[in-house]
Design an enzyme around this catalytic site. Sequence first.
Site, mmCIF file in Angstrom:
data_model
loop_
_atom_site.group_PDB
_atom_site.id
_atom_site.type_symbol
_atom_site.label_atom_id
_atom_site.label_comp_id
_atom_site.label_asym_id
_atom_site.label_seq_id
_atom_site.Cartn_x
_atom_site.Cartn_y
_atom_site.Cartn_z
ATOM 1 N N HIS A 104 39.075 -4.043 42.414
ATOM 2 C CA HIS A 104 40.016 -2.945 42.167
ATOM 3 C C HIS A 104 40.933 -2.765 43.375
ATOM 4 O O HIS A 104 40.487 -2.859 44.519
ATOM 5 C CB HIS A 104 39.254 -1.648 41.892
ATOM 6 C CG HIS A 104 40.142 -0.514 41.491
ATOM 7 N ND1 HIS A 104 40.731 -0.444 40.247
ATOM 8 C CD2 HIS A 104 40.563 0.594 42.167
ATOM 9 C CE1 HIS A 104 41.452 0.661 40.169
ATOM 10 N NE2 HIS A 104 41.374 1.296 41.317
ATOM 11 N N GLU A 434 31.261 16.522 14.540
ATOM 12 C CA GLU A 434 30.170 16.717 13.576
ATOM 13 C C GLU A 434 29.911 15.472 12.729
ATOM 14 O O GLU A 434 28.826 15.332 12.159
ATOM 15 C CB GLU A 434 30.489 17.896 12.657
ATOM 16 C CG GLU A 434 30.387 19.259 13.310
ATOM 17 C CD GLU A 434 29.019 19.901 13.095
ATOM 18 O OE1 GLU A 434 28.217 19.335 12.331
ATOM 19 O OE2 GLU A 434 28.769 20.948 13.697
ATOM 20 N N ARG A 619 25.152 16.002 21.671
ATOM 21 C CA ARG A 619 26.415 15.512 21.121
ATOM 22 C C ARG A 619 27.332 15.189 22.303
ATOM 23 O O ARG A 619 28.036 16.055 22.810
ATOM 24 C CB ARG A 619 27.038 16.565 20.202
ATOM 25 C CG ARG A 619 28.228 16.051 19.400
ATOM 26 C CD ARG A 619 28.806 17.159 18.547
ATOM 27 N NE ARG A 619 27.911 17.551 17.471
ATOM 28 C CZ ARG A 619 27.910 18.749 16.904
ATOM 29 N NH1 ARG A 619 28.736 19.677 17.334
ATOM 30 N NH2 ARG A 619 27.070 19.027 15.929
#
Length: 660
Positions: A104, A434, A619
Amino acid sequence: MKAVIFAYHDMGCQGVQAVLDAGYEIAAIFTHADNPAENTFFGSVSRLAAELGIPVYAPDNVNHPIWVDRIAELAPDIIFSFYYRNLLSEEILHLAPAGAFNLHGSLLPAYRGRAPLNWVLVNGESETGVTLHRMVKRADAGEIVASQRVAIAQDDVALTLHHKLCQAARQLLNSILPTMKCGDIPSVPQRESDATYYGRRRPEDGLIDWHKPVSTVHNLVRAVAAPWPGAFSYNGSQKFTIWSSRICPDAQGALPGSVISVSPLRVACADGALEIITGQAGDGITVQGSQLAQTLGLVAGARLNRPPATSGKRRIRVLILGVNGFIGNHLTERLLNEENYEVYGMDIGSNAISRFLLHPRFHFVEGDISIHSEWIEYHVKKCDVVLPLVAIATPIEYTRNPLRVFELDFEENLRIIRYCVKYRKRVVFPSTSEVYGMCTDASFDEDKSNLIVGPVNKPRWIYSVSKQLLDRVIWAYGEKEGLRFTLFRPFNWMGPRLDSLNAARIGSSRAITQLILNLVEGTPIKLIDGGQQKRCFTDIRDGIEALFRIIVNDGDRCDGKIINIGNPDNEASIQELATLLLDSFDKHPLRCHFPPFAGFQVVESRSYYGKGYQDVAHRKPSIDNARRCLDWEPSIAMRDTVEETLDFFLRSVDIAERAS
């Protein structure tokens, strides 16, 4: 030791040669085909590979299972990436026992992301460098193997610094590759607190703002000097590019953008003057500053930085259905901050958008999408981008009113999608986190994660499957009928104007609004099933910026894509959210006007949501697509979001009425 290399540009050539010199066997090289629209001033990795007799490939998508299998067949011991422009999938990264390593062009963890060479010059840095680091799923975030510093001279421009970095990279690789070949691979974790991230630069980013300090303007010239596209300005409608400049401390009291003199050509900035040494008018040749002034017809006192008139260019028309909602009203604000957008909106109320009603580029009609189909069809036809944001998206309604959820969230929105197909309009559709349901992946990937829901007798999943089915219909329309679409999946966006306390009073709100209502009214905070469910909370400002970039769709990179928009770093349980909220509440200046804290109360989900509810343990989004397609990274800490959301709701309460 057998290596597979991913490489492009001069750095790629340096890397390939260094790996060979260190005695590695190179099984194959993966590179990119040159873009005819790009100024390819740099060395060709494919040509070098061909000359060396090494197999070389340039697949459109190296992460496709076919290419993953082919790389696996090569059985690499180690993988190197030298300025390869695409992220490598975890499947590829895990193919090499010794690991995968990337070179990098900065001193990590500073200047992660794209174009670090240009960004360090834009920001006036005096030092940069190159870093070899272990590759992980998140770009530029793996452990550091080695780095080398490079001083930036005041007269360095992008090309001279590029050459310095190439030289430093070769020195770094020459010293560390033999050690790695022997199995000795240093690993130093990056300090996340020191990390900075920068996105892709575009040619239009070279537009000069003469109201900036002269050092800022001069650094921009240095950062994008040839062979990069250059820093530019306008004299009326005539564009010109500045290739080299120097700083003059005295602007002689002239207004920013004023020509102070034409020989030498000097232009006033906020705190000094920029002397233009060389430049170019339009597509002409490069000339010295005084000749450029003559070509442009400049005289002392002329004002620059007047872009060509755009009166003949029509603004982009954006149709937002559900414009008064949480996402809709914040997105409207972001769009109206840009001159080239016009917003048309419909909703059943206007309380959240009242601040825009008199705006000349905001056109609102109060109405119901279930009734006003003719108005909607007409405006789909009239507008350029359509966002159907109308939906029932509060969990308690999934069990209370499953049929209404299906009718609105699927049937009504399907009609709008068909209008978009009919009139060939681009649609940006709000899918939902969801849809992943009870997915067991550590982080949810838009293109790979399975979408797992519960049994039919759990109506809680009606929202998830309605959205998922519409996602699939939209995808099919894109494949079969050419619909231009982007699906975005918000992960627990929070901020001011999320729901209302009145909605929370009837249980029809998001979690944080319900928690705030409990604090305001002095009722116990209910922790559903103990509140151990984890979510990744995202500030509305971060979310809207990502959504705005989807609408802009730079280079059409968002077409046909599904993009998670969330903040994986802001993961917390509902209990942790409640604790953080309580801490902010106790410190708020209005705290004394509200009742004492009534404590936490653990309740079962069935008693709160009713029969047919199931919850999800975690989640967490993968945001690689957002990083790649949008050059976007969330930056706002969860505490800041919680404090601002709390402040908004507390100040909306009528304190005088409460005191009485």
